[in-house]
Design an enzyme around this catalytic site. Structure first.
Site, mmCIF file in Angstrom:
data_model
loop_
_atom_site.group_PDB
_atom_site.id
_atom_site.type_symbol
_atom_site.label_atom_id
_atom_site.label_comp_id
_atom_site.label_asym_id
_atom_site.label_seq_id
_atom_site.Cartn_x
_atom_site.Cartn_y
_atom_site.Cartn_z
ATOM 1 N N HIS A 248 0.861 -1.189 0.000
ATOM 2 C CA HIS A 248 0.000 0.000 0.000
ATOM 3 C C HIS A 248 0.897 1.238 0.000
ATOM 4 O O HIS A 248 2.138 1.118 -0.030
ATOM 5 C CB HIS A 248 -0.959 -0.028 1.191
ATOM 6 C CG HIS A 248 -0.289 -0.262 2.522
ATOM 7 N ND1 HIS A 248 0.657 0.593 3.035
ATOM 8 C CD2 HIS A 248 -0.397 -1.279 3.416
ATOM 9 C CE1 HIS A 248 1.076 0.148 4.195
ATOM 10 N NE2 HIS A 248 0.468 -0.998 4.453
ATOM 11 N N GLU A 249 0.283 2.403 0.074
ATOM 12 C CA GLU A 249 1.025 3.663 0.012
ATOM 13 C C GLU A 249 2.099 3.773 1.105
ATOM 14 O O GLU A 249 3.093 4.467 0.900
ATOM 15 C CB GLU A 249 0.054 4.842 0.147
ATOM 16 C CG GLU A 249 -0.200 5.695 -1.059
ATOM 17 C CD GLU A 249 0.906 5.803 -2.101
ATOM 18 O OE1 GLU A 249 0.785 5.120 -3.137
ATOM 19 O OE2 GLU A 249 1.879 6.569 -1.910
ATOM 20 N N HIS B 168 4.054 1.285 2.281
ATOM 21 C CA HIS B 168 5.235 0.597 1.745
ATOM 22 C C HIS B 168 5.873 1.427 0.632
ATOM 23 O O HIS B 168 7.098 1.547 0.554
ATOM 24 C CB HIS B 168 4.844 -0.756 1.145
ATOM 25 C CG HIS B 168 4.207 -1.726 2.107
ATOM 26 N ND1 HIS B 168 2.894 -2.121 2.018
ATOM 27 C CD2 HIS B 168 4.728 -2.385 3.169
ATOM 28 C CE1 HIS B 168 2.631 -2.990 2.974
ATOM 29 N NE2 HIS B 168 3.711 -3.163 3.694
ATOM 30 N N GLN C 275 9.154 -2.626 16.478
ATOM 31 C CA GLN C 275 9.966 -3.366 15.503
ATOM 32 C C GLN C 275 11.147 -2.519 15.035
ATOM 33 O O GLN C 275 12.278 -2.995 14.945
ATOM 34 C CB GLN C 275 9.073 -3.743 14.312
ATOM 35 C CG GLN C 275 9.819 -4.255 13.099
ATOM 36 C CD GLN C 275 8.866 -4.699 11.999
ATOM 37 O OE1 GLN C 275 8.240 -5.736 12.119
ATOM 38 N NE2 GLN C 275 8.742 -3.927 10.937
ATOM 39 N N SER D 72 -1.703 -3.573 5.740
ATOM 40 C CA SER D 72 -2.208 -4.652 4.877
ATOM 41 C C SER D 72 -3.410 -5.331 5.531
ATOM 42 O O SER D 72 -4.224 -5.948 4.855
ATOM 43 C CB SER D 72 -1.113 -5.680 4.627
ATOM 44 O OG SER D 72 0.047 -5.041 4.137
HETATM 45 P P1 AMP Z 1 4.844 -5.235 6.507
HETATM 46 O O1 AMP Z 1 4.651 -5.605 5.081
HETATM 47 O O2 AMP Z 1 3.581 -4.979 7.251
HETATM 48 O O3 AMP Z 1 5.817 -6.147 7.229
HETATM 49 O O4 AMP Z 1 5.566 -3.820 6.479
HETATM 50 C C1 AMP Z 1 6.772 -3.614 5.766
HETATM 51 C C2 AMP Z 1 7.342 -2.278 6.147
HETATM 52 O O5 AMP Z 1 6.405 -1.245 5.820
HETATM 53 C C3 AMP Z 1 7.617 -2.142 7.655
HETATM 54 O O6 AMP Z 1 8.832 -1.435 7.833
HETATM 55 C C4 AMP Z 1 6.429 -1.362 8.131
HETATM 56 O O7 AMP Z 1 6.689 -0.622 9.318
HETATM 57 C C5 AMP Z 1 6.197 -0.426 6.952
HETATM 58 N N1 AMP Z 1 4.827 0.101 6.985
HETATM 59 C C6 AMP Z 1 3.674 -0.607 7.093
HETATM 60 N N2 AMP Z 1 2.607 0.232 7.122
HETATM 61 C C7 AMP Z 1 3.106 1.493 7.052
HETATM 62 C C8 AMP Z 1 2.523 2.798 7.058
HETATM 63 N N3 AMP Z 1 1.207 2.974 7.157
HETATM 64 N N4 AMP Z 1 3.345 3.856 6.971
HETATM 65 C C9 AMP Z 1 4.698 3.701 6.877
HETATM 66 N N5 AMP Z 1 5.301 2.497 6.868
HETATM 67 C C10 AMP Z 1 4.529 1.412 6.953
#
Ligand code: AMP
Length: 281
Positions: free
Chosen positions: A36-37, A39, A155, A188
């Site tokens: 999404h935006e 990422h 994290q 997600s």
């Molecule tokens: P994930 O796919 O959920 O493991 O997230 C991958 C990376 O994207 C991680 O570093 C998350 O912290 C970051 N991330 C997820 N959602 C957001 C968001 N809304 N804004 C900024 N970074 C995000």
């Protein structure tokens, strides 16, 4: 430049060979896909900081608990690849489980104190799964810098701590949370929310913002700040797991705001677990 896609550690190494010999900086964005935006903001920031950007997509089984959503976690590799192409990532690494955990794999990376409370208290083994997979991905990609969202604040702190303690020599960059217009942090997992749950979900941001505004106006008492947030959040959610104010660097508990702090919460709306956090001056 078209996005290159590789599915194995060997193909990754091959694809990175010329980049490594050129000495070009490599920025790395690890994800679990369903992009999404949020990422894509990490990818664009990576692009600003380095000429070569690697994104990984790997839904890591070891960071999910037995009752969690590993099997139903959203997956859309073709859609993700199209998004990465338009965000100008250079290389997508989408490995198999065997590539990340080959036969004989027997090492785990466990960070101490900063992973104990907050999400660590409710998701046993979660951060061990995260830091182990990130250490393995760091070893495969060997980036100069890696970007992580503040959305998953604990994290981010755990990965900074691991990288420092193990002297991995990778710069860890935190990126502010990207939100929907009503404040809900992009995730997600938001696709799991029904329309009614989606309406209630923005109470997390409203509550955290209330505490943030009071802190900006000079309120320093942690109990009072938490009360303000709780008034918004508790009526809207089904279960509040935690709502806490911690030191922004060490994640130690605070009773008054002295150093930079963070307010963090996790709550269930229906069956969906949402987390969010904001900085307090
Ligand atoms: P994930 O796919 O959920 O493991 O997230 C991958 C990376 O994207 C991680 O570093 C998350 O912290 C970051 N991330 C997820 N959602 C957001 C968001 N809304 N804004 C900024 N970074 C995000």
């Amino acid at each position: 430049m078209p996005l290159a896609i590789v599915n194995s550690a060997a193909a990754l190494e091959e694809a990175l060979r010329t980049v490594r010999t050129s000495g070009e900086k490599i920025a790395f964005v690890p994800t679990m896909g369903a992009l999404h935006e949020g990422h894509l903001t990490l990818v664009r920031e990576a692009r600003r900081l380095a000429p070569f950007v690697v994104v990984s997509i790997f839904v890591n089984p070891t960071q999910f608990g037995p009752q969690e959503d590993f099997s139903r976690y959203p997956r859309d590799l073709p859609g993700d690849a199209a998004k990465l192409q338009s965000a100008e990532a250079n290389l997508l690494f989408a490995p198999s489980q065997e590539d990340i955990y080959p036969p004989g794999f027997q090492t785990t990376v466990e960070v101490g104190e900063v992973t104990d409370g907050l999400c660590g208290a409710y998701r046993p083994g979660h951060f061990r799964g995260v830091t182990t997979v990130v250490a393995r991905l760091f070893g495969l990609v060997k980036p100069h810098l890696a970007l992580f969202g503040e959305k998953d604040y604990q994290q981010l702190v755990a990965i900074k701590t691991m990288t420092r303690d193990l002297a991995l020599g990778i710069e860890i960059v935190g990126v502010p949370t990207v939100r929907e217009p009503d404040g809900l942090a992009l995730s997600s997992r938001n696709v799991y929310l029904s329309p009614e749950e989606r309406t209630r979900a923005c109470a997390l941001f409203r509550g955290l913002s209330r505490a943030q505004n009071a802190a900006r106006e000079g309120e320093k008492d942690v109990a009072r700040l938490l009360d303000l947030a709780r008034q918004e959040i508790v009526p809207a959610v089904d279960t509040l797991q935690y709502l806490e104010i911690r030191d922004a660097e060490t994640l130690r508990p605070l009773s008054t705001l002295s150093a930079p702090a963070r307010i963090l919460c996790a709550a269930f709306i229906g069956k969906t677990r949402l987390i969010d956090n904001l900085p307090l001056a």
